[in-house]
Write an enzyme that holds these catalytic residues in place. Structure first.
Site, PDB file in Angstrom:
ATOM      1  N   TYR A 132     -10.712  33.422  48.855  1.00  0.00           N
ATOM      2  CA  TYR A 132      -9.385  32.707  49.355  1.00  0.00           C
ATOM      3  C   TYR A 132      -9.256  32.417  50.666  1.00  0.00           C
ATOM      4  O   TYR A 132      -9.721  33.451  51.592  1.00  0.00           O
ATOM      5  CB  TYR A 132      -8.292  33.446  48.579  1.00  0.00           C
ATOM      6  CG  TYR A 132      -7.788  33.410  47.425  1.00  0.00           C
ATOM      7  CD1 TYR A 132      -7.096  32.443  46.932  1.00  0.00           C
ATOM      8  CD2 TYR A 132      -8.479  34.088  46.559  1.00  0.00           C
ATOM      9  CE1 TYR A 132      -6.485  32.342  45.658  1.00  0.00           C
ATOM     10  CE2 TYR A 132      -8.105  34.221  45.147  1.00  0.00           C
ATOM     11  CZ  TYR A 132      -7.226  33.272  44.569  1.00  0.00           C
ATOM     12  OH  TYR A 132      -6.852  32.975  43.403  1.00  0.00           O
ATOM     13  N   ARG A 158     -11.488  39.487  38.926  1.00  0.00           N
ATOM     14  CA  ARG A 158     -10.836  38.666  38.064  1.00  0.00           C
ATOM     15  C   ARG A 158     -11.706  37.569  37.531  1.00  0.00           C
ATOM     16  O   ARG A 158     -12.503  37.006  38.125  1.00  0.00           O
ATOM     17  CB  ARG A 158      -9.758  37.905  39.132  1.00  0.00           C
ATOM     18  CG  ARG A 158      -8.731  38.825  39.906  1.00  0.00           C
ATOM     19  CD  ARG A 158      -7.743  39.297  38.827  1.00  0.00           C
ATOM     20  NE  ARG A 158      -7.400  38.528  37.803  1.00  0.00           N
ATOM     21  CZ  ARG A 158      -6.538  37.417  37.533  1.00  0.00           C
ATOM     22  NH1 ARG A 158      -5.860  37.175  38.709  1.00  0.00           N
ATOM     23  NH2 ARG A 158      -6.229  36.853  36.336  1.00  0.00           N
ATOM     24  N   HIS A 184      -4.123  29.052  39.923  1.00  0.00           N
ATOM     25  CA  HIS A 184      -2.792  29.309  40.019  1.00  0.00           C
ATOM     26  C   HIS A 184      -2.096  28.025  39.780  1.00  0.00           C
ATOM     27  O   HIS A 184      -2.481  27.159  40.658  1.00  0.00           O
ATOM     28  CB  HIS A 184      -2.307  29.988  41.180  1.00  0.00           C
ATOM     29  CG  HIS A 184      -2.891  31.518  41.286  1.00  0.00           C
ATOM     30  ND1 HIS A 184      -2.163  32.535  40.912  1.00  0.00           N
ATOM     31  CD2 HIS A 184      -4.157  31.930  42.002  1.00  0.00           C
ATOM     32  CE1 HIS A 184      -2.914  33.489  41.245  1.00  0.00           C
ATOM     33  NE2 HIS A 184      -4.059  33.152  41.970  1.00  0.00           N
ATOM     34  N   TYR A 221     -13.827  36.784  41.368  1.00  0.00           N
ATOM     35  CA  TYR A 221     -13.749  37.724  42.787  1.00  0.00           C
ATOM     36  C   TYR A 221     -13.323  39.040  42.310  1.00  0.00           C
ATOM     37  O   TYR A 221     -12.616  39.419  41.432  1.00  0.00           O
ATOM     38  CB  TYR A 221     -12.870  36.961  43.934  1.00  0.00           C
ATOM     39  CG  TYR A 221     -11.421  36.779  43.569  1.00  0.00           C
ATOM     40  CD1 TYR A 221     -10.548  38.024  43.638  1.00  0.00           C
ATOM     41  CD2 TYR A 221     -10.937  35.846  42.948  1.00  0.00           C
ATOM     42  CE1 TYR A 221      -9.071  37.786  43.380  1.00  0.00           C
ATOM     43  CE2 TYR A 221      -9.635  35.558  42.504  1.00  0.00           C
ATOM     44  CZ  TYR A 221      -8.985  36.669  42.879  1.00  0.00           C
ATOM     45  OH  TYR A 221      -7.312  36.454  42.465  1.00  0.00           O
ATOM     46  N   HIS A 233      -9.700  31.321  38.018  1.00  0.00           N
ATOM     47  CA  HIS A 233      -8.625  30.859  37.617  1.00  0.00           C
ATOM     48  C   HIS A 233      -7.820  29.910  38.892  1.00  0.00           C
ATOM     49  O   HIS A 233      -8.347  30.325  39.746  1.00  0.00           O
ATOM     50  CB  HIS A 233      -7.731  31.898  37.226  1.00  0.00           C
ATOM     51  CG  HIS A 233      -7.364  32.903  38.455  1.00  0.00           C
ATOM     52  ND1 HIS A 233      -8.142  33.821  38.675  1.00  0.00           N
ATOM     53  CD2 HIS A 233      -6.314  33.039  39.159  1.00  0.00           C
ATOM     54  CE1 HIS A 233      -7.922  34.630  39.863  1.00  0.00           C
ATOM     55  NE2 HIS A 233      -6.642  33.962  40.184  1.00  0.00           N
TER      56      HIS A 233
END
Lengths: 241, 180
Positions: free
Chosen positions: A111, A160, A165, A150, A163
């Site tokens: 991120y 995770r 958000h 990640y 995905h």
């Protein structure tokens, strides 16, 4: 030290224990332990301002904000994709001209955020945030890069599933939704306490996009479709504008 | 209908949910501006640093804004919507107006939505002004619970702490027609 086997056992014990929404009290997701309310939510009829939602327009959102691949000077790395779908309310009516915000990791699973210390490369050409307004038929569309999986620190070797958000507004304040869109066939689904906090398998599947070859552009990008149903509205049709 | 389930905003909410001036429904220098603020607290009484609060409210005369422009603040138009992320101690704050009643004789409130890492779905609540007007929600709650929904007035401010869990746990709301 909590292992994946420990977490998987806890996940198994809670399967099917909740309704179609995530359980707020879901201990396999360790951060929820001190952050979930212990009393049932109080059922109340919406009134006044709750019967309306904030309004967004083209002064708020530029058309280019829906393309996450053009925000920097160069082309981001990774698998270019489009994700599009229709947002409807609980009565099947399109949610028109309403704000959709997304954020995500880059293709390496990193991120653009100070707190992300995953030793995977940042991509100087990919920030990973975008927004758009739905059109007059409730359709949204984003061009982006497929995010990577990640690691996180819920337990040892926690990962995770990939995905995106999504943040969504309806026509009533009470329809507000923040959720995550997943990709079909992800091998991490069964292991992930965030995804599994929705303990009803049919409800979970609503968060998985569909690969749609008709949305794929030859020699350019892959296409995914993800339709979203918000809850019902409380206003009568007479109050509609 | 198959209503989409919610999911947590996660730890990187700032990446997607940052709006420039999002917590300024009116500029702090506005003659009627008040600071609505408080802390988001967990079950151990610690501030929640990775939380976002959204508010939606009427203006001082009880009018619900219907104009677009809720993200793009021009410094003059009151659009009634705001978003504030919490700081390292769990504090959020807004510069806003004291809402009026949307219908005569009713107790004004600000509609509030809470998001956080560790919170698997968003939570709704109401921040009511202190007063005597009858209210179906407040009147049906025992005093200890009722108090969690009422702001404290300060000089030029309204204080509203949000307790996710534990002592003083805020009353959170659900509405008909939502999936449970």
């Amino acid at each position: 030290m909590t292992t994946q086997a420990d977490i998987s056992r806890e996940i198994d014990e809670l399967r099917g224990s909740g309704g179609p929404q995530p359980r707020l009290d879901y201990p396999p997701y360790r951060s929820s332990v001190l952050r979930h309310p212990t009393r049932d939510r109080q059922l109340v009829d919406p009134e006044g301002v709750e019967l309306w939602a904030p309004c967004f327009g083209h002064a708020d959102v530029a058309a280019t904000e829906a393309d996450l691949t053009i925000q920097r000077s160069g082309e981001p790395l990774g698998e270019r994709m489009v994700v599009t779908g229709r947002i409807t309310d609980g009565e099947g009516r399109p949610v028109r001209n309403q704000l959709v915000e997304i954020w995500q990791a880059n293709a390496s699973g990193r991120y653009w955020h100070q707190r992300d210390q995953h030793p995977a490369p940042l991509d100087p050409n990919f920030v990973g945030a975008g927004r758009c307004l739905t059109d007059s038929d409730g359709v949204y569309s984003f061009q982006t890069i497929k995010p990577g999986a990640y690691p996180w620190r819920n337990h040892v070797n926690a990962w995770r599933p990939a995905h995106i958000h999504f943040s969504l507004f309806g026509t009533d304040f009470t329809q507000r939704l923040v959720t995550q869109m997943y990709f079909p066939g992800d091998p991490l689904f069964d292991l992930d306490p965030i995804y599994q906090s929705i303990t009803d398998p049919k409800a979970r599947e609503l968060l998985v996009a569909t690969y749609d070859h008709d949305l794929t552009t030859p020699e350019y990008r892959l296409g995914y479709r993800w339709d979203i149903v918000l809850s019902g509205t409380h206003r009568t049709p007479l109050e509609e504008e | 209908m198959s209503i989409a389930p919610g999911q947590t905003v996660g730890p990187f909410l700032h990446l997607g949910l940052t709006v420039e001036g999002g917590n300024l429904l009116v500029p702090p220098g506005h003659p009627d501006a008040v600071r609505l603020h408080g802390r988001v607290l967990d079950g151990a009484g610690a501030g929640v640093p990775d939380s976002a609060i959204e508010i939606w409210q009427a203006d001082g005369s009880g009018r619900v804004p219907r104009a677009t422009g809720s993200l793009h603040r021009d410094g003059f138009t009151f659009t009634g919507w705001g978003r504030s992320q919490t700081d390292g101690d769990g504090n959020y704050w807004f510069s806003t107006l004291v809402p009026g009643a949307t219908s005569p004789g009713r107790r004004p409130f600000i509609a509030v939505t809470v998001f956080a890492r560790g919170l698997t779905d968003r939570l709704f609540t109401r921040a009511y002004l202190p007063g005597d007007e009858p209210d179906p929600l407040l009147d049906g709650l025992e005093p200890g619970l009722r108090d969690t929904l009422i702001v404290s007035r300060e000089e030029r401010g309204l204080l509203f702490d949000i307790h996710l869990q534990g002592e003083g746990e805020t009353v959170f709301l659900s509405y008909p027609r939502q999936a449970r």
